[in-house]
Design an enzyme around this catalytic site. Sequence first.
Site, mmCIF file in Angstrom:
data_model
loop_
_atom_site.group_PDB
_atom_site.id
_atom_site.type_symbol
_atom_site.label_atom_id
_atom_site.label_comp_id
_atom_site.label_asym_id
_atom_site.label_seq_id
_atom_site.Cartn_x
_atom_site.Cartn_y
_atom_site.Cartn_z
ATOM 1 N N ILE A 151 0.835 -1.207 0.000
ATOM 2 C CA ILE A 151 0.000 0.000 0.000
ATOM 3 C C ILE A 151 0.864 1.249 0.000
ATOM 4 C CG2 ILE A 151 -1.734 1.300 1.297
ATOM 5 C CD1 ILE A 151 -2.834 -1.390 2.287
ATOM 6 N N ASP A 170 11.346 2.359 6.405
ATOM 7 C CA ASP A 170 10.914 0.969 6.357
ATOM 8 C C ASP A 170 12.162 0.106 6.456
ATOM 9 O OD1 ASP A 170 10.101 -1.621 5.683
ATOM 10 O OD2 ASP A 170 8.515 -0.902 4.351
ATOM 11 N N CYS A 229 -4.345 5.352 7.784
ATOM 12 C CA CYS A 229 -5.369 4.444 7.247
ATOM 13 C C CYS A 229 -4.939 2.996 7.436
ATOM 14 C CB CYS A 229 -5.598 4.716 5.761
ATOM 15 S SG CYS A 229 -6.315 6.321 5.396
ATOM 16 N N ASP A 255 -8.476 7.096 9.880
ATOM 17 C CA ASP A 255 -9.505 6.161 9.426
ATOM 18 C C ASP A 255 -9.599 4.978 10.378
ATOM 19 O OD1 ASP A 255 -11.453 5.188 7.510
ATOM 20 O OD2 ASP A 255 -9.944 3.703 6.900
ATOM 21 N N GLU A 260 -12.326 0.294 18.278
ATOM 22 C CA GLU A 260 -13.328 0.398 17.221
ATOM 23 C C GLU A 260 -14.506 -0.516 17.526
ATOM 24 O OE1 GLU A 260 -11.634 -0.237 13.364
ATOM 25 O OE2 GLU A 260 -10.288 1.473 13.502
ATOM 26 N N HIS A 278 -13.203 3.718 9.400
ATOM 27 C CA HIS A 278 -12.481 2.580 8.833
ATOM 28 C C HIS A 278 -12.992 2.273 7.425
ATOM 29 C CE1 HIS A 278 -9.903 -1.019 10.276
ATOM 30 N NE2 HIS A 278 -9.748 -0.856 8.979
ATOM 31 N N LEU A 279 -12.847 3.267 6.545
ATOM 32 C CA LEU A 279 -13.361 3.166 5.181
ATOM 33 C C LEU A 279 -12.288 2.787 4.172
ATOM 34 C CD1 LEU A 279 -15.656 6.340 4.989
ATOM 35 C CD2 LEU A 279 -16.323 3.990 5.498
ATOM 36 N N GLY A 280 -11.084 2.469 4.630
ATOM 37 C CA GLY A 280 -9.982 2.236 3.708
ATOM 38 C C GLY A 280 -10.302 1.260 2.591
ATOM 39 N N ALA A 281 -11.026 0.212 2.905
ATOM 40 C CA ALA A 281 -11.329 -0.817 1.900
ATOM 41 C C ALA A 281 -12.736 -0.675 1.326
ATOM 42 C CB ALA A 281 -11.166 -2.200 2.517
#
Length: 530
Positions: A151, A170, A229, A255, A260, A278-281
């Site tokens: 991502i 990273d 996100c 997000d 939750e 939590h709308l990422g997907a």
Amino acid sequence: MPKVLISDAMDPKAAQIFRERGVEVDEITGKTPDELIAIIGDYDGLAIRSSTKVTKAILAAATNLKVIGRAGIGVDNVDIPAASAQGVVVMNTPFGNSITTAEHAIALMFALARQLPEADASTQAGKWEKNRFMGVELTSKTLGLIGAGNIGSIVADRALGLKMKVVAFDPFLSPERALELGIEKVELDELLARADFITLHTPLTDQTRNILSAEALAKTKQGVRIINCARGGLIDEAALKAGLDSGHIGGAALDVFVQEPAKESPLFGTPNFVSTPHLGASTSEAQVNVAIQVAEQMADYLMSGGVTNALNVPSLSAEEAPRLKPYMALAEKLGSLVGQLTHGAIGRISIHSEGAAAELNQKPMVSAVLAGFLRTQTDTVNMVNAPLLAKERGIEVREVRTEREGDYHTLLRVSVKTDAGERSVAGTLFGPSDAVGAAPRLVELFGIKVEADLAGHMLYVVNEDAPGFIGRLGSLLGEQGVNIGTFHLGRRSAGGEAVLLLSVDEPVTAELLGKVRALAGVRTAMGLSF
């Protein structure tokens, strides 16, 4: 004909694919746990999203169940240990919503830059406060990525298209992969100091929990804007609130939250804060993608035995599985060990098998090493997708076989090359090497001979080999109420560098590590988990 139950609302294309592949399918959604228990025994496969909770009770009633397919990434609603014990394969679709999640992060970045939610609310209230909302351009700003995997790399590509500069932290990002992506690899402190926007794309692990802590947030540039996100828990929400209130943080968009559904939060109502549930997907394309993928994967398994994106089994034939099982356990533990102990950019992982191990199918052992190694950084890895994830991170994977026996009848060595040099660990099997009960045993750690089990919670210490050290360490652990299960040590030479591996009953705390590191002669101390 195999029979599958789709128990959560899913795109109709899933059922269509099952039928096209010769699998009978029923779509029965909204059942209570008791109602599901009453019917699950008739099915070979169960396709779910997030609503169905696959508990031990449901699995106990699923006497014919062979595979569970989760249309999406998270499998918190599946009791994977219970499924494994029952011989049920658990699959997910880890890459079906990558683009959707990346686009949501970009959307939130725009929302913060131009104060879109506040401007919308003000305008619809009839205020027309044109001078109140002075935004900033994204062009030429620096975006800091925490996590540059699947991502994160998509976000980087979109940001570069917006003419932003992209820096990334990273540990698994190689210089070659960074060059390929067109981004700059940096350490976390440098990212915090340089970034105008920060977006997180890493799983929640012991290493990443509160990676944006109060201390880290204090190191950020004045006016930084932060987007998450990925997973709740990556950011200290109280510290984020304080930073927004003080004005040091120019804006934040979440997000995901620690708790939750987040129906209450101190962040709600804070100026310059944007939130989504939590709308990422949550796009129609992503829902179609994951539905198609889970149906294809489950149908392949039920009709031909093919295993893709399984979370609890490797890609194996029925004939190979019993003999390979102990070797794969050894491989995964060695990969986990070197993953927990290695820092810096990873350029290459080498898996060298000697003796009996060299005569076997290497692919499952290599996948087990990579899964153990990468699992220290990501929560979606398994023995099937580990090679792909390693490739995405630019990690070169080498396999070496030596059929002759050395000091051991069978030996597996895992070497990791980083920008700091190359280090290796080696292990063997105690007991009949082709028996399921053969026990993995560490026999070499970074060039030091040592014999140790790899299980549970462990304390790893590198120290100067000097009289009295073991006594001081034992006294400290006793004072802290730490019970030692096993004690293993080795050294390069008398008076040189020594290493200790102690199994303990509870996870090693940061407080305990601080006290161990304060002992005279200690060079390194870490907590390990297997």
